[in-house]
Design a protein around this motif. Sequence first.
Motif, PDB file in Angstrom:
ATOM      1  N   TYR A  35      42.397  33.580  37.164  1.00 50.40           N
ATOM      2  CA  TYR A  35      43.611  34.380  37.060  1.00 50.40           C
ATOM      3  C   TYR A  35      44.764  33.613  37.693  1.00 50.40           C
ATOM      4  O   TYR A  35      44.562  32.796  38.595  1.00 50.40           O
ATOM      5  N   GLU A  41      54.488  39.598  40.617  1.00 46.82           N
ATOM      6  CA  GLU A  41      53.807  39.950  39.370  1.00 46.82           C
ATOM      7  C   GLU A  41      52.341  40.225  39.644  1.00 46.82           C
ATOM      8  O   GLU A  41      51.790  39.857  40.662  1.00 46.82           O
ATOM      9  N   GLY A  42      51.717  40.858  38.695  1.00 46.96           N
ATOM     10  CA  GLY A  42      50.298  41.154  38.835  1.00 46.96           C
ATOM     11  C   GLY A  42      49.441  39.955  38.490  1.00 46.96           C
ATOM     12  O   GLY A  42      49.923  38.918  38.054  1.00 46.96           O
ATOM     13  N   LEU A  43      48.161  40.120  38.681  1.00 47.82           N
ATOM     14  CA  LEU A  43      47.201  39.094  38.298  1.00 47.82           C
ATOM     15  C   LEU A  43      47.123  39.017  36.778  1.00 47.82           C
ATOM     16  O   LEU A  43      46.916  40.018  36.113  1.00 47.82           O
ATOM     17  N   GLN A 104      34.025  42.187  39.570  1.00 49.90           N
ATOM     18  CA  GLN A 104      34.403  40.826  39.890  1.00 49.90           C
ATOM     19  C   GLN A 104      34.756  40.720  41.363  1.00 49.90           C
ATOM     20  O   GLN A 104      35.422  41.591  41.926  1.00 49.90           O
TER      21      GLN A 104
ATOM     22  N   PHE B  34      39.420  50.034  38.363  1.00 47.53           N
ATOM     23  CA  PHE B  34      39.062  49.367  39.615  1.00 47.53           C
ATOM     24  C   PHE B  34      40.232  49.414  40.590  1.00 47.53           C
ATOM     25  O   PHE B  34      41.377  49.282  40.195  1.00 47.53           O
ATOM     26  N   TYR B  36      41.487  47.399  44.129  1.00 48.07           N
ATOM     27  CA  TYR B  36      41.299  46.248  45.013  1.00 48.07           C
ATOM     28  C   TYR B  36      42.347  46.310  46.116  1.00 48.07           C
ATOM     29  O   TYR B  36      43.438  46.847  45.929  1.00 48.07           O
ATOM     30  N   LEU B  87      45.786  46.974  44.524  1.00 51.88           N
ATOM     31  CA  LEU B  87      45.851  46.672  43.091  1.00 51.88           C
ATOM     32  C   LEU B  87      44.923  47.592  42.314  1.00 51.88           C
ATOM     33  O   LEU B  87      43.811  47.883  42.745  1.00 51.88           O
ATOM     34  N   GLN B  91      39.846  48.683  32.483  1.00 54.48           N
ATOM     35  CA  GLN B  91      38.970  47.976  31.558  1.00 54.48           C
ATOM     36  C   GLN B  91      38.801  48.862  30.331  1.00 54.48           C
ATOM     37  O   GLN B  91      38.361  50.005  30.448  1.00 54.48           O
ATOM     38  N   PRO B 100      39.444  43.123  32.774  1.00 50.88           N
ATOM     39  CA  PRO B 100      40.385  44.152  33.222  1.00 50.88           C
ATOM     40  C   PRO B 100      41.831  43.677  33.205  1.00 50.88           C
ATOM     41  O   PRO B 100      42.100  42.498  33.391  1.00 50.88           O
ATOM     42  N   PHE B 102      45.375  44.111  35.152  1.00 53.29           N
ATOM     43  CA  PHE B 102      45.822  44.499  36.485  1.00 53.29           C
ATOM     44  C   PHE B 102      47.256  45.012  36.473  1.00 53.29           C
ATOM     45  O   PHE B 102      48.103  44.526  35.715  1.00 53.29           O
ATOM     46  N   GLY B 103      47.532  45.974  37.368  1.00 45.63           N
ATOM     47  CA  GLY B 103      48.897  46.382  37.650  1.00 45.63           C
ATOM     48  C   GLY B 103      49.520  45.444  38.671  1.00 45.63           C
ATOM     49  O   GLY B 103      48.861  44.532  39.187  1.00 45.63           O
ATOM     50  N   ARG B 104      50.808  45.685  38.971  1.00 41.96           N
ATOM     51  CA  ARG B 104      51.525  44.796  39.896  1.00 41.96           C
ATOM     52  C   ARG B 104      51.249  45.131  41.352  1.00 41.96           C
ATOM     53  O   ARG B 104      51.595  44.351  42.244  1.00 41.96           O
TER      54      ARG B 104
END
Lengths: 115, 112
Positions: A35, A41-43, A104, B34, B36, B87, B91, B100, B102-104
């Motif tokens: 990633y 910004e997001g991943l 993950q 998810f 995180y 975060l 999915q 997945p 991801f959001g910011r």
Amino acid sequence: NAGVMQNPRHLVRRRGQEARLRCSPMKGHSHVYWYRQLPEEGLKFMVYLQKENIIDESGMPKERFSAEFPKEGPSILRIQQVVRGDSAAYFCASSQGPPSSYEQYFGPGTRLTVT
Amino acid sequence: EDQVTQSPEALRLQEGESSSLNCSYTVSGLRGLFWYRQDPGKGPEFLFTLYSAGEEKEKERLKATLTKKESFLHITAPKPEDSATYLCAVQARTGGSYIPTFGRGTSLIVHP
């Protein structure tokens, strides 16, 4: 049990040079993901690999970027002829099985700075 | 295209002041959501997976809940060590390799 390991943690490259980022997954994990994270910004997903196979590279830029996960050794993300826009944090994650069934786990990241 | 929107972008709380973080999503059939936690200069640390509306999961001062359109991360009586970026990722059930999105993130700061 060691987690996901990435090296180097910090990498400085001049424009036009090559960057090689390494990722060793958690013990027992054979699925690896890369990633990219830009400030604010997001991943963003780049590529998903299993041993010796690229499963999904839909997030990988078409040029200059490549990834591999050989039978022996770490996964490598390679960026050729780096440009300033490549400056970012690159994270590797691994899972015990496919993402449809397993979470993950992320490494500490490599912070690439292109000068 | 799958979309994940987290709010607020940033949140400042006093120690002990409970609050909630929001994750709204648009996905063609949710397979999993998810949460995180990410500390500055580190990689995301897995917290929870939620699979169906109505499901809840707890870990210490954190509780994650899921509806058909959003998820909440409730933080009860937070401490300064809960300061981090949280975060959310979704999915989809169909298509692709189940990677997945991801959001910011929401940046949380808890003041002592």
